[in-house]
Design a protein around this motif. Sequence first.
Motif, PDB file in Angstrom:
ATOM      1  N   VAL A  59       0.840  -1.201   0.000  1.00  0.00           N
ATOM      2  CA  VAL A  59       0.000   0.000   0.000  1.00  0.00           C
ATOM      3  C   VAL A  59       0.878   1.254   0.000  1.00  0.00           C
ATOM      4  O   VAL A  59       0.610   2.210  -0.731  1.00  0.00           O
ATOM      5  CB  VAL A  59      -0.940   0.007   1.216  1.00  0.00           C
ATOM      6  CG1 VAL A  59      -1.734   1.315   1.269  1.00  0.00           C
ATOM      7  CG2 VAL A  59      -1.878  -1.181   1.169  1.00  0.00           C
ATOM      8  N   GLY A  60       1.926   1.227   0.809  1.00  0.00           N
ATOM      9  CA  GLY A  60       2.842   2.361   0.869  1.00  0.00           C
ATOM     10  C   GLY A  60       3.508   2.629  -0.465  1.00  0.00           C
ATOM     11  O   GLY A  60       3.620   3.789  -0.898  1.00  0.00           O
ATOM     12  N   ARG A  61       3.949   1.575  -1.141  1.00  0.00           N
ATOM     13  CA  ARG A  61       4.586   1.743  -2.457  1.00  0.00           C
ATOM     14  C   ARG A  61       3.599   2.323  -3.465  1.00  0.00           C
ATOM     15  O   ARG A  61       3.948   3.192  -4.265  1.00  0.00           O
ATOM     16  CB  ARG A  61       5.130   0.392  -2.947  1.00  0.00           C
ATOM     17  CG  ARG A  61       6.448  -0.008  -2.300  1.00  0.00           C
ATOM     18  CD  ARG A  61       7.087  -1.167  -3.037  1.00  0.00           C
ATOM     19  NE  ARG A  61       6.314  -2.411  -2.885  1.00  0.00           N
ATOM     20  CZ  ARG A  61       6.477  -3.269  -1.890  1.00  0.00           C
ATOM     21  NH1 ARG A  61       7.402  -3.042  -0.958  1.00  0.00           N
ATOM     22  NH2 ARG A  61       5.765  -4.382  -1.834  1.00  0.00           N
ATOM     23  N   TRP A  62       2.362   1.846  -3.432  1.00  0.00           N
ATOM     24  CA  TRP A  62       1.344   2.351  -4.357  1.00  0.00           C
ATOM     25  C   TRP A  62       1.058   3.833  -4.108  1.00  0.00           C
ATOM     26  O   TRP A  62       0.946   4.621  -5.055  1.00  0.00           O
ATOM     27  CB  TRP A  62       0.066   1.532  -4.190  1.00  0.00           C
ATOM     28  CG  TRP A  62      -1.034   1.993  -5.095  1.00  0.00           C
ATOM     29  CD1 TRP A  62      -1.201   1.719  -6.422  1.00  0.00           C
ATOM     30  CD2 TRP A  62      -2.132   2.839  -4.730  1.00  0.00           C
ATOM     31  NE1 TRP A  62      -2.324   2.337  -6.917  1.00  0.00           N
ATOM     32  CE2 TRP A  62      -2.923   3.032  -5.903  1.00  0.00           C
ATOM     33  CE3 TRP A  62      -2.537   3.446  -3.541  1.00  0.00           C
ATOM     34  CZ2 TRP A  62      -4.074   3.814  -5.900  1.00  0.00           C
ATOM     35  CZ3 TRP A  62      -3.686   4.218  -3.546  1.00  0.00           C
ATOM     36  CH2 TRP A  62      -4.442   4.392  -4.706  1.00  0.00           C
ATOM     37  N   LEU A  63       0.979   4.206  -2.824  1.00  0.00           N
ATOM     38  CA  LEU A  63       0.707   5.602  -2.501  1.00  0.00           C
ATOM     39  C   LEU A  63       1.877   6.502  -2.868  1.00  0.00           C
ATOM     40  O   LEU A  63       1.681   7.642  -3.303  1.00  0.00           O
ATOM     41  CB  LEU A  63       0.373   5.742  -1.014  1.00  0.00           C
ATOM     42  CG  LEU A  63      -0.964   5.148  -0.578  1.00  0.00           C
ATOM     43  CD1 LEU A  63      -1.117   5.208   0.935  1.00  0.00           C
ATOM     44  CD2 LEU A  63      -2.118   5.883  -1.251  1.00  0.00           C
ATOM     45  N   ARG A  64       3.099   5.999  -2.731  1.00  0.00           N
ATOM     46  CA  ARG A  64       4.260   6.797  -3.140  1.00  0.00           C
ATOM     47  C   ARG A  64       4.268   7.014  -4.647  1.00  0.00           C
ATOM     48  O   ARG A  64       4.579   8.113  -5.129  1.00  0.00           O
ATOM     49  CB  ARG A  64       5.565   6.116  -2.689  1.00  0.00           C
ATOM     50  CG  ARG A  64       5.863   6.257  -1.204  1.00  0.00           C
ATOM     51  CD  ARG A  64       7.297   5.869  -0.868  1.00  0.00           C
ATOM     52  NE  ARG A  64       7.573   4.456  -1.143  1.00  0.00           N
ATOM     53  CZ  ARG A  64       7.313   3.463  -0.300  1.00  0.00           C
ATOM     54  NH1 ARG A  64       6.749   3.726   0.871  1.00  0.00           N
ATOM     55  NH2 ARG A  64       7.620   2.214  -0.614  1.00  0.00           N
ATOM     56  N   GLU A  65       3.911   5.978  -5.392  1.00  0.00           N
ATOM     57  CA  GLU A  65       3.840   6.126  -6.844  1.00  0.00           C
ATOM     58  C   GLU A  65       2.743   7.108  -7.231  1.00  0.00           C
ATOM     59  O   GLU A  65       2.910   7.917  -8.160  1.00  0.00           O
ATOM     60  CB  GLU A  65       3.603   4.758  -7.496  1.00  0.00           C
ATOM     61  CG  GLU A  65       4.805   3.826  -7.441  1.00  0.00           C
ATOM     62  CD  GLU A  65       6.036   4.428  -8.088  1.00  0.00           C
ATOM     63  OE1 GLU A  65       5.911   4.979  -9.213  1.00  0.00           O
ATOM     64  OE2 GLU A  65       7.115   4.375  -7.478  1.00  0.00           O
ATOM     65  N   SER A  66       1.608   7.042  -6.537  1.00  0.00           N
ATOM     66  CA  SER A  66       0.520   7.986  -6.808  1.00  0.00           C
ATOM     67  C   SER A  66       0.960   9.417  -6.519  1.00  0.00           C
ATOM     68  O   SER A  66       0.646  10.346  -7.271  1.00  0.00           O
ATOM     69  CB  SER A  66      -0.705   7.638  -5.962  1.00  0.00           C
ATOM     70  OG  SER A  66      -1.208   6.367  -6.309  1.00  0.00           O
ATOM     71  N   ALA A  67       1.689   9.586  -5.412  1.00  0.00           N
ATOM     72  CA  ALA A  67       2.167  10.919  -5.046  1.00  0.00           C
ATOM     73  C   ALA A  67       3.153  11.454  -6.082  1.00  0.00           C
ATOM     74  O   ALA A  67       3.119  12.633  -6.450  1.00  0.00           O
ATOM     75  CB  ALA A  67       2.828  10.873  -3.671  1.00  0.00           C
ATOM     76  N   LYS A  68       4.032  10.578  -6.576  1.00  0.00           N
ATOM     77  CA  LYS A  68       4.978  11.001  -7.608  1.00  0.00           C
ATOM     78  C   LYS A  68       4.243  11.419  -8.879  1.00  0.00           C
ATOM     79  O   LYS A  68       4.633  12.381  -9.549  1.00  0.00           O
ATOM     80  CB  LYS A  68       5.958   9.868  -7.913  1.00  0.00           C
ATOM     81  CG  LYS A  68       6.956   9.591  -6.800  1.00  0.00           C
ATOM     82  CD  LYS A  68       7.852   8.413  -7.147  1.00  0.00           C
ATOM     83  CE  LYS A  68       8.804   8.081  -5.998  1.00  0.00           C
ATOM     84  NZ  LYS A  68       9.633   6.887  -6.309  1.00  0.00           N
ATOM     85  N   SER A  69       3.169  10.699  -9.207  1.00  0.00           N
ATOM     86  CA  SER A  69       2.371  11.046 -10.378  1.00  0.00           C
ATOM     87  C   SER A  69       1.731  12.424 -10.228  1.00  0.00           C
ATOM     88  O   SER A  69       1.672  13.206 -11.195  1.00  0.00           O
ATOM     89  CB  SER A  69       1.295   9.977 -10.594  1.00  0.00           C
ATOM     90  OG  SER A  69       0.476  10.306 -11.691  1.00  0.00           O
ATOM     91  N   VAL A  70       1.248  12.735  -9.010  1.00  0.00           N
ATOM     92  CA  VAL A  70       0.667  14.054  -8.741  1.00  0.00           C
ATOM     93  C   VAL A  70       1.712  15.148  -8.956  1.00  0.00           C
ATOM     94  O   VAL A  70       1.447  16.178  -9.604  1.00  0.00           O
ATOM     95  CB  VAL A  70       0.116  14.118  -7.302  1.00  0.00           C
ATOM     96  CG1 VAL A  70      -0.225  15.556  -6.911  1.00  0.00           C
ATOM     97  CG2 VAL A  70      -1.116  13.228  -7.164  1.00  0.00           C
ATOM     98  N   LEU A  71       2.919  14.922  -8.451  1.00  0.00           N
ATOM     99  CA  LEU A  71       3.983  15.911  -8.592  1.00  0.00           C
ATOM    100  C   LEU A  71       4.397  16.093 -10.054  1.00  0.00           C
ATOM    101  O   LEU A  71       4.599  17.225 -10.518  1.00  0.00           O
ATOM    102  CB  LEU A  71       5.196  15.493  -7.760  1.00  0.00           C
ATOM    103  CG  LEU A  71       5.047  15.625  -6.238  1.00  0.00           C
ATOM    104  CD1 LEU A  71       6.224  14.969  -5.531  1.00  0.00           C
ATOM    105  CD2 LEU A  71       4.943  17.092  -5.833  1.00  0.00           C
ATOM    106  N   ILE A  72       4.518  14.991 -10.788  1.00  0.00           N
ATOM    107  CA  ILE A  72       4.925  15.077 -12.194  1.00  0.00           C
ATOM    108  C   ILE A  72       3.875  15.821 -13.018  1.00  0.00           C
ATOM    109  O   ILE A  72       4.203  16.667 -13.857  1.00  0.00           O
ATOM    110  CB  ILE A  72       5.170  13.665 -12.759  1.00  0.00           C
ATOM    111  CG1 ILE A  72       6.431  13.063 -12.128  1.00  0.00           C
ATOM    112  CG2 ILE A  72       5.309  13.714 -14.278  1.00  0.00           C
ATOM    113  CD1 ILE A  72       6.629  11.593 -12.437  1.00  0.00           C
TER     114      ILE A  72
END
Length: 280
Positions: free
Chosen positions: A51-64
Amino acid sequence: MIIVGVDGSRTGLDAAGWAATEAALRQVPLTVAHAVPKWVCEEADGHYAEVGRWLRESAKSVLISARDRALRERPELTVETVLLPGDPRSALVKISENAELLVAGSRGVGGVRGLLVGSVAYGVAAHAVTDVVLVRARPPTPRGEIVVGVDGSPGGVRALGFAFAEAELRGTKLRAVHAWAWPHPSGFEPADRDSELDRSRELNELLAGHRERHPGVEVVPEIVHGHPVEVLREAAAEADLLVLGTHGRSQLAGMLMGSISQAMLHHAPCPLAVIRRDRA
């Protein structure tokens, strides 16, 4: 440096676009920030690792996405991204302590788990030590006017300075609006000629020094008898930016700029700049 807080919502992307234009005008870099719960930033094994890895990827997508939006508006701009651990309100306030300006969207869904950006907007507007711009509705094309609410308080004086500098930077007209009304059991007492003249004189005195420092800015002073929220909302309907001060009782008419600023978080028809009374 200008910092923009984003959350993946449309208003967050609009805030990134607005912040990019502002950073380019000021010739400063832009930092795009997004906050997630602290545990999400920690690499860990166990039940929540995936779950943590998925949320980090989602957060990176928001920033990009927000970085790309900023660069589409201003390709020449230097843009960095940062992932902040913790509550978005306190995290944005902390990172913006040495920034020129903190920008955020004022509507939409924020954070990773549905925190309303409205609450983030309230938090940063109330507690940031720097000036804050909240982007609720961004005009699709520049309208050529900035509106500033004038009340004579220390926060209002700083707001005037910000508004004049912003109008000069953008090459736009500045409308300086003072709203006044005496409460009455049946509504508001009618305006009288002497009161109008007194307020007009006081308003022009407040504008005089700023006019000297920014001689190229076209200024339109306005004295309007009515409720400040309604007056400012109408005045800003065709503006690129509404500028208000915070804290302090009005020396002109007793208007509490803190309460007016809070009300305009809901009602501003354009981006809203909330200017601190004092800067560290």
